[in-house]
Write an enzyme that holds these catalytic residues in place. Structure first.
Site, PDB file in Angstrom:
ATOM      1  N   PHE A 138       0.811  -1.129  -0.040  1.00 31.37           N
ATOM      2  CA  PHE A 138      -0.135   0.153   0.008  1.00 31.37           C
ATOM      3  C   PHE A 138       1.001   1.037   0.020  1.00 31.37           C
ATOM      4  O   PHE A 138       1.567   1.391   0.850  1.00 31.37           O
ATOM      5  CB  PHE A 138      -0.938   0.038   1.302  1.00 31.37           C
ATOM      6  CG  PHE A 138      -1.771   1.346   0.971  1.00 31.37           C
ATOM      7  CD1 PHE A 138      -3.097   1.297   0.430  1.00 31.37           C
ATOM      8  CD2 PHE A 138      -1.582   2.223   2.035  1.00 31.37           C
ATOM      9  CE1 PHE A 138      -3.797   2.390   0.268  1.00 31.37           C
ATOM     10  CE2 PHE A 138      -2.431   3.431   1.945  1.00 31.37           C
ATOM     11  CZ  PHE A 138      -3.589   3.440   1.059  1.00 31.37           C
ATOM     12  N   ASP A 171       9.222   2.517   1.947  1.00 30.62           N
ATOM     13  CA  ASP A 171       7.878   3.159   2.391  1.00 30.62           C
ATOM     14  C   ASP A 171       7.745   2.794   4.028  1.00 30.62           C
ATOM     15  O   ASP A 171       7.021   1.882   4.269  1.00 30.62           O
ATOM     16  CB  ASP A 171       6.665   2.688   1.636  1.00 30.62           C
ATOM     17  CG  ASP A 171       5.402   3.393   2.046  1.00 30.62           C
ATOM     18  OD1 ASP A 171       5.538   3.789   3.303  1.00 30.62           O
ATOM     19  OD2 ASP A 171       4.347   3.456   1.391  1.00 30.62           O
ATOM     20  N   LYS A 224       2.599   9.277   8.755  1.00 32.73           N
ATOM     21  CA  LYS A 224       1.877   9.183   9.825  1.00 32.73           C
ATOM     22  C   LYS A 224       2.184   9.750  11.405  1.00 32.73           C
ATOM     23  O   LYS A 224       1.910  10.614  11.693  1.00 32.73           O
ATOM     24  CB  LYS A 224       1.571   7.529   9.860  1.00 32.73           C
ATOM     25  CG  LYS A 224       0.663   7.089   8.788  1.00 32.73           C
ATOM     26  CD  LYS A 224       0.109   5.782   8.957  1.00 32.73           C
ATOM     27  CE  LYS A 224      -1.158   5.494   7.976  1.00 32.73           C
ATOM     28  NZ  LYS A 224      -0.481   4.971   6.469  1.00 32.73           N
TER      29      LYS A 224
HETATM   30  C1  PLP Z   1      -0.878   5.320   5.278  1.00 34.45           C
HETATM   31  C2  PLP Z   1       0.252   4.674   4.304  1.00 34.45           C
HETATM   32  C3  PLP Z   1       0.412   5.613   3.198  1.00 34.45           C
HETATM   33  C4  PLP Z   1      -0.355   6.766   2.710  1.00 34.45           C
HETATM   34  O1  PLP Z   1      -0.437   7.747   3.702  1.00 34.45           O
HETATM   35  P1  PLP Z   1      -1.447   8.994   3.509  1.00 34.45           P
HETATM   36  O2  PLP Z   1      -0.525  10.091   4.303  1.00 34.45           O
HETATM   37  O3  PLP Z   1      -2.745   8.440   3.871  1.00 34.45           O
HETATM   38  O4  PLP Z   1      -1.348   9.667   2.146  1.00 34.45           O
HETATM   39  C5  PLP Z   1       1.375   5.189   2.580  1.00 34.45           C
HETATM   40  N1  PLP Z   1       2.124   4.174   2.596  1.00 34.45           N
HETATM   41  C6  PLP Z   1       1.754   3.342   3.469  1.00 34.45           C
HETATM   42  C7  PLP Z   1       2.703   2.229   4.118  1.00 34.45           C
HETATM   43  C8  PLP Z   1       0.895   3.545   4.551  1.00 34.45           C
HETATM   44  O5  PLP Z   1       0.542   3.056   5.654  1.00 34.45           O
END
Ligand code: PLP
Length: 403
Positions: free
Chosen positions: A139, A224, A253
């Site tokens: 994701f 990420d 986050k």
């Molecule tokens: C939450 C998340 C995102 C997206 O972050 P947003 O602040 O909602 O755009 C991208 N990568 C990972 C692994 C995430 O958990």
């Protein structure tokens, strides 16, 4: 009518229905607890999906925000911003990175990472080397770039065409990755532990082997760490448990302890790819969010919160494993630090609803994996209370044969 119902009815008329929301109207938080508008108290083991690593309204973050709010809220990136510089220094001092770019969300940080990888490769190898390999069940955010990179069809459905140049391989399968690299590949982008895709930890040695493949083919390795960074897995950054370093890392986050921020970290020589005029963000690196992030990261480091997260991660895991041993519809418990998943043989949505009714907030990813990401300040007593609620629900579940 309850106060909650009134808000729910109003939302029905005004807020776009992009989320399947629970009937909980959140108004106040403190530490691991959240209260709704009717005064009901919840134990928050979702923590804003791993945003509230320090718990709700950590006093140091609140104080930094209050202080900065009365001094300077926003200033253009045409000028120098001391809080942004200090935060960049802090991040570089504690990671592999040499430079940082700030933005406002995770998806935006990933956009920056993908642009950086393409640009670096373009300058070194020309226009035909732009593909980024990502993992299935990954994701990477909800922007067009983010969903193009994400290895889940459900986030892409209806938004075709995707941005070209993304290929997904099974997470943890080094042979599949090796077989997918071509002369067009410029980068590999992975979550070191997958969050939204169902809490998947890679097999031992996989990340190291990915690093070696990237070195062999001169590919950027992008991590990420938006969900698993900032102490979530037990170390400040998840990559620190893999004995390698990425070239680029994205954060968001939990970085500012609640308020929105995103960051793109890179090491030399990759940092040079995004020169003047190539990338930007109006709000990125503003004094308010950077002061919150500095306070949050100092608190994480200085107040023993990271160590508590490790201890509580072990404790919660042992409790979840005990439940797994008791209930045959619990298939597996997995994760690292305080991101733990419990995979069920059945749909977990109803368990999440029952838990909420009983005052425990958790969620369920990919239909069958209960996800536990409590604040790192969680206590043993909080975990005992949460597990008592879960045990009772699972016991009732087991009587009905998982129906
Ligand atoms: C939450 C998340 C995102 C997206 O972050 P947003 O602040 O909602 O755009 C991208 N990568 C990972 C692994 C995430 O958990």
């Amino acid at each position: 009518m309850s106060l909650s119902q009134n808000w729910i009815d109003r939302a029905e008329q005004s807020v776009m229905k992009t989320y399947g929301r629970y009937p909980l109207v959140a108004v106040r938080g403190e530490g691991c607890r959240l209260w709704d508008v009717d005064g009901k108290e919840y134990l928050d083991f979702l923590a804003g999906v791993a945003v509230n690593n320090l718990g709700h309204c950590h006093p140091k973050v609140v104080a930094a925000l209050r202080d900065q709010a009365g001094t300077l809220l926003h200033c253009s990136n045409f000028y120098q911003i001391p809080q942004q510089i200090e935060l960049a220094e802090w991040l570089c001092a504690r990671s592999f990175a040499d430079r940082v770019f700030f933005c406002n969300s995770g998806a935006e940080a990933n956009e920056g990472a993908m642009k950086l990888a393409r640009k670096y490769s373009f300058e070194k190898y020309g226009a035909d080397r732009y593909e980024i390999i990502t993992a299935k069940a990954s994701f990477h955010g909800r922007t067009l770039g983010g969903i193009s990179a994400t290895g889940q069809e459900k986030v892409q459905a209806g938004f075709a065409p995707m941005i070209p140049g993304f290929i997904n391989v099974p997470f943890g399968d080094i042979d599949a990755l090796r077989a997918t690299i071509t002369a067009r590949t410029c980068a590999v982008m992975l979550e070191p532990v997958q969050g939204e895709g169902g809490v998947h930890v890679p097999p031992p040695g996989y990340i190291k082997a990915v690093r070696a493949l990237c070195d062999e083919h001169d590919l950027l390795l992008i991590f990420d760490e938006i969900q698993v960074g900032c102490g979530r897995t037990g170390t400040l950054w998840a990559y620190q448990q893999e004995e390698i370093e990425p070239d680029v890392m994205t954060l968001a986050k939990a970085l500012a302890g609640g308020p929105p921020i995103g960051a793109l970290l890179a090491k030399q020589p990759f940092t040079g790819a995004l020169g003047p005029g190539t990338h930007g963000s109006t709000f990125g690196g503003n004094p308010l969010m950077c002061s919150a992030a500095l306070a949050a990261m100092h608190a994480l480091e200085e107040d023993g919160i990271l160590a508590n997260g490790v201890a509580m991660g072990n404790y919660l895991r042992s409790k979840l494993e005990a439940l797994r041993d008791n209930y045959d519809f619990v298939k597996e418990v997995r994760g690292r630090g305080l991101i733990l998943g419990m995979e069920l043989n059945c749909d977990g949505g109803e368990i999440v609803k029952q838990a909420m009714q009983q005052g425990l907030l958790i969620n369920c990813t990919v239909g069958t994996v209960l996800r536990f990401v409590p604040p790192l300040v969680v206590t043993q007593a909080d975990i005992d209370a949460a597990m008592a609620i879960l045990d009772e629900i699972l016991a009732g579940w087991s009587e009905t044969g998982g129906q």
